[in-house]
Design an enzyme around this catalytic site. Structure first.
Site, PDB file in Angstrom:
ATOM      1  N   ASP A  46       0.690  -1.080  -0.040  1.00  0.00           N
ATOM      2  CA  ASP A  46       0.127  -0.188  -0.232  1.00  0.00           C
ATOM      3  C   ASP A  46       1.328   0.911   0.096  1.00  0.00           C
ATOM      4  OD1 ASP A  46       0.882  -0.509   2.609  1.00  0.00           O
ATOM      5  OD2 ASP A  46      -1.063   0.017   3.845  1.00  0.00           O
ATOM      6  N   SER A  47       2.074   1.247   0.493  1.00  0.00           N
ATOM      7  CA  SER A  47       2.970   2.427  -0.137  1.00  0.00           C
ATOM      8  C   SER A  47       3.154   3.027  -1.809  1.00  0.00           C
ATOM      9  CB  SER A  47       4.820   1.908   0.461  1.00  0.00           C
ATOM     10  OG  SER A  47       4.798   0.708  -0.647  1.00  0.00           O
ATOM     11  N   ASP A  85      -0.833  -5.863   0.021  1.00  0.00           N
ATOM     12  CA  ASP A  85      -1.655  -5.950   1.005  1.00  0.00           C
ATOM     13  C   ASP A  85      -2.603  -5.461   1.046  1.00  0.00           C
ATOM     14  OD1 ASP A  85      -0.004  -5.114   3.072  1.00  0.00           O
ATOM     15  OD2 ASP A  85       1.675  -2.719   2.271  1.00  0.00           O
ATOM     16  N   LYS A 114      -0.928  -9.511   2.501  1.00  0.00           N
ATOM     17  CA  LYS A 114      -0.017  -8.799   3.685  1.00  0.00           C
ATOM     18  C   LYS A 114      -1.568  -8.124   5.069  1.00  0.00           C
ATOM     19  CE  LYS A 114       3.486  -5.646   4.241  1.00  0.00           C
ATOM     20  NZ  LYS A 114       3.216  -4.397   4.716  1.00  0.00           N
ATOM     21  N   GLU A 116      -1.607  -5.452   9.080  1.00  0.00           N
ATOM     22  CA  GLU A 116      -0.635  -5.083   9.293  1.00  0.00           C
ATOM     23  C   GLU A 116      -1.705  -4.742  11.203  1.00  0.00           C
ATOM     24  OE1 GLU A 116       0.329  -0.731   9.033  1.00  0.00           O
ATOM     25  OE2 GLU A 116       0.843  -1.151   6.803  1.00  0.00           O
ATOM     26  N   GLU A 180       9.003  -3.988  11.319  1.00  0.00           N
ATOM     27  CA  GLU A 180       9.435  -2.702  10.339  1.00  0.00           C
ATOM     28  C   GLU A 180       9.844  -1.770  11.479  1.00  0.00           C
ATOM     29  OE1 GLU A 180       6.854  -1.076   7.439  1.00  0.00           O
ATOM     30  OE2 GLU A 180       7.532   1.069   8.119  1.00  0.00           O
TER      31      GLU A 180
HETATM   32  O1  KIV Z   1       3.117  -1.569   1.572  1.00  0.00           O
HETATM   33  C1  KIV Z   1       4.496  -1.568   1.880  1.00  0.00           C
HETATM   34  O2  KIV Z   1       6.095  -1.100   0.868  1.00  0.00           O
HETATM   35  C2  KIV Z   1       5.121  -2.538   2.772  1.00  0.00           C
HETATM   36  C3  KIV Z   1       6.973  -3.111   3.070  1.00  0.00           C
HETATM   37  C4  KIV Z   1       7.447  -1.699   2.813  1.00  0.00           C
HETATM   38  C5  KIV Z   1       6.286  -3.913   3.874  1.00  0.00           C
HETATM   39  O3  KIV Z   1       4.134  -2.520   3.637  1.00  0.00           O
END
Ligand code: KIV
Length: 261
Positions: A46-47, A85, A114, A116, A180
């Protein structure tokens, strides 16, 4: 045929002596570069909110946006495990929301998701539905406002809390965990305490693997973060190329006769 990395393969890499290499990707070009370079895991993070959509955090990112980028990445990934994500709000309210949204990501080509934080119930339900889960502890960017900014986690009393969350996620069936922005010694302790592999970012050298953002590794970001390293100067060499292109068009040296049909 390229050997496919699966979630069980990543799980089994812990203790094998082979470190797990993970890189984010957001489109067909970054995905092809990561895949052809032979990374183990490609994450549609989600970055993407920061790196390609220009948001100032990951909070506005939607499931539709992750799915849109995931479909492009899927077309170029051949070999690495493809993880997507789960964005903020897509699993936080209730387990059925989490399952429904993870199913959408899997239908668009993810091979794992993934999420959080401390969501063992969601994790267990996803695993029951056949969806591998990568956990994410320490500094979790979707909780940036709760932390009051980009603050190091896992210090002092916070260490026990982070360890407890990681253990709950492991017990719920997570196959790996992103760790992280925590002190290196704490990441070493987590790595020793957990049976699932730890994948660090801003966590020092003692994790079972590392994850980085594509734009940081390629030097495309507008700054170099302490947790990252630019392995090439993408931004300045792209800018040089764009300027050279403009000079060539304005000066009449491009296009030439060879550039016609
Ligand atoms: O969103 C992302 O890119 C991440 C990673 C950098 C761990 O969660």
């Amino acid at each position: 045929m390229t050997a496919r990395v699966t979630a069980p393969v990543v799980y089994a890499m812990k203790g094998s002596g082979k470190r797990i290499v993970c890189l984010t990707a957001y489109d067909v070009t970054s995905a092809a570069i990561a895949s052809e370079a032979g990374v183990d895991v490609v994450l549609v993070g989600d970055s993407l909110g920061n790196t390609v959509l220009g948001y100032d955090s990951t909070l506005p990112v939607t499931v539709d946006e992750v799915c849109h980028h995931l479909r492009a990445v899927r077309r170029a990934v051949n070999g690495p495990l493809l993880v997507a994500d789960m964005p903020f709000g897509s699993y936080n309210e209730c387990v059925p929301d989490g399952v429904r949204n993870a199913v959408r990501l899997m239908k668009d080509g993810a091979e794992a998701v993934k999420l959080e934080g401390d969501y063992p119930d969601v994790c267990a339900a996803l695993v029951k539905a056949g969806i591998p889960v990568m956990a994410h502890v320490g500094f979790t960017p979707q909780s940036v406002h709760l932390f009051g900014g980009h603050r190091v986690q896992g210090k002092g009393d916070g260490a026990n809390q982070v360890l407890a969350v990681a253990k709950r996620m492991e017990q719920a069936g997570a196959f790996a965990v992103v760790v992280e922005l925590v002190p290196a010694e704490f990441a070493a302790l987590l790595t020793a305490e957990l049976t699932m592999p730890t994948i660090g970012i801003g966590a020092g050298p003692h994790c079972d693997g590392e994850i980085q953002v594509f734009h940081d590794v390629m030097g495309l970001s507008d700054r170099v973060y302490r947790h990252a390293r630019a392995f090439t100067n993408g931004r300045s060499s792209f800018k040089r190329a764009a300027k050279a292109y403009a000079v060539a068009v304005r000066g009449g040296s491009f296009p030439g006769p060879e550039n016609s049909a």
